[in-house]
Design an enzyme around this catalytic site. Structure first.
Site, PDB file in Angstrom:
ATOM      1  N   GLY A  46       0.869  -1.257   0.016  1.00 30.39           N
ATOM      2  CA  GLY A  46       0.094   0.027   0.091  1.00 30.39           C
ATOM      3  C   GLY A  46       0.968   1.189   0.063  1.00 30.39           C
ATOM      4  CG  ASP A  51       3.298  -5.166 -17.707  1.00 29.17           C
ATOM      5  OD1 ASP A  51       4.235  -5.114 -17.054  1.00 29.17           O
ATOM      6  OD2 ASP A  51       3.152  -4.651 -18.916  1.00 29.17           O
ATOM      7  CG  ASP A  55       4.163   6.423 -14.553  1.00 29.89           C
ATOM      8  OD1 ASP A  55       4.772   6.845 -13.512  1.00 29.89           O
ATOM      9  OD2 ASP A  55       4.698   5.885 -15.334  1.00 29.89           O
TER      10      ASP A  55
END
Length: 301
Positions: free
Chosen positions: A215, A236, A242
């Site tokens: 987390g 993946d 991002d």
């Protein structure tokens, strides 16, 4: 929702999937190869835009086929790309990614991303008056990162600084940002003398450290807090960070508090790792709302 401006890298990802990584001097046969869109700046812009963010992109690409495709991809995702400049003396940036068992290893080639010139920032001054949040990373030259953060500080614009790839940064610069979001390894490079608890306590409400499957942690000014990740089976992990940053930016620009914005970031990141590619897995707002963990109180539109 307030306007989000992202200044950062715009690149092409060349992705290889294999059963293992080769040893030095060894050649092995891979399982798959794909070309996808990437660059931490573009990734975070796309992640925000897909969740309904009003996003403009500032960056630099080469005057090559890749540059053309990179700009078109931003536009297809509803991003204002008027401030993406093309240069002739460097190729568009690229990242070379190897994926083994869902985890990635990356070599980044800045290319045209290193051609961003500080003179361009003068043009952005008037546009910043309409910006709620500036998002910036370290895949552009350090002098540009410092100039942008300084300019936003002068203009009273909030800054989300994702210090990746990690490098040592002057403490005076960090005082000017609103949020910092390193991952655990980046944190150790930035603050080698401080334990995780010491660091987040030093920058309450500002320093947010992402811990992957554990987390996110931060200090709220009174106590250390952990916002747990959502448990999923990753396909993946490229672009998960991002996606988190882009979604967190949407939460902040929408007026959510830090805790709710972090929960939003964690959910978007969890959905992203279940598909292939940095941008390929980034969820849309509709997909997010269909998830059982979506909080209607977030009121995203």
């Amino acid at each position: 929702m307030g306007n989000i401006m992202v200044l950062g890298s715009i690149s092409t990802d060349f992705v290889v999937t294999a059963d293992r990584r080769p040893e030095t001097g060894e050649t092995i046969t891979g399982k798959d190869f794909r070309t996808t869109f990437g660059g931490k700046g573009a990734n975070q812009a796309v992640a925000s835009a897909r969740l309904g963010g009003h996003v403009s992109m500032v960056g630099t690409v080469g005057n090559d086929l890749f540059g053309t495709e990179l700009i078109e991809n931003l536009k297809r995702n509803g991003i204002d790309a008027r401030n993406v400049e093309r240069v002739t003396h460097l190729p568009s940036g690229s990242a070379h990614i190897t994926i083994v068992d869902g985890d990635n290893a990356i070599i980044y080639i800045p290319g045209a991303n290193n051609a961003f010139e500080s003179a361009r920032l003068q043009h952005l001054e008037t546009e910043l008056e309409k910006v709620e949040l500036m998002v910036i990373q370290n895949e552009v030259p350090q002098e540009i990162v410092e100039a942008v953060i300084g300019l936003c500080y002068e203009k009273g614009v909030k800054v989300l600084y994702n210090p990746a790839p990690a490098r040592k940064v002057d403490e005076a610069l960090l005082e000017k940002v609103t949020f910092m979001t390193p991952n655990e390894s980046e944190y150790k490079i930035m603050f080698p003398e401080l334990s995780l608890s010491e660091g987040i306590k030093k920058y309450p409400g500002k320093l947010i450290v992402t811990l992957g499957s554990k987390g996110v942690c931060y200090h709220d000014g009174s106590v250390e807090r952990n916002v747990p990740a959502y448990v999923v089976g990753p396909v993946d992990t490229t672009g998960a960070g991002d996606t988190f940053n882009g979604a967190f930016a949407v939460g902040i620009a929408s007026g959510l508090d830090i805790e709710a914005s972090l929960q939003l970031g964690n959910l978007a990141a969890a959905l992203s790792v279940q598909k292939f590619g940095a941008q390929g897995g980034m969820p849309t707002l509709a997909e997010l709302k269909e998830n059982e963990h979506y909080e209607k109180t977030w009121n995203l539109e």
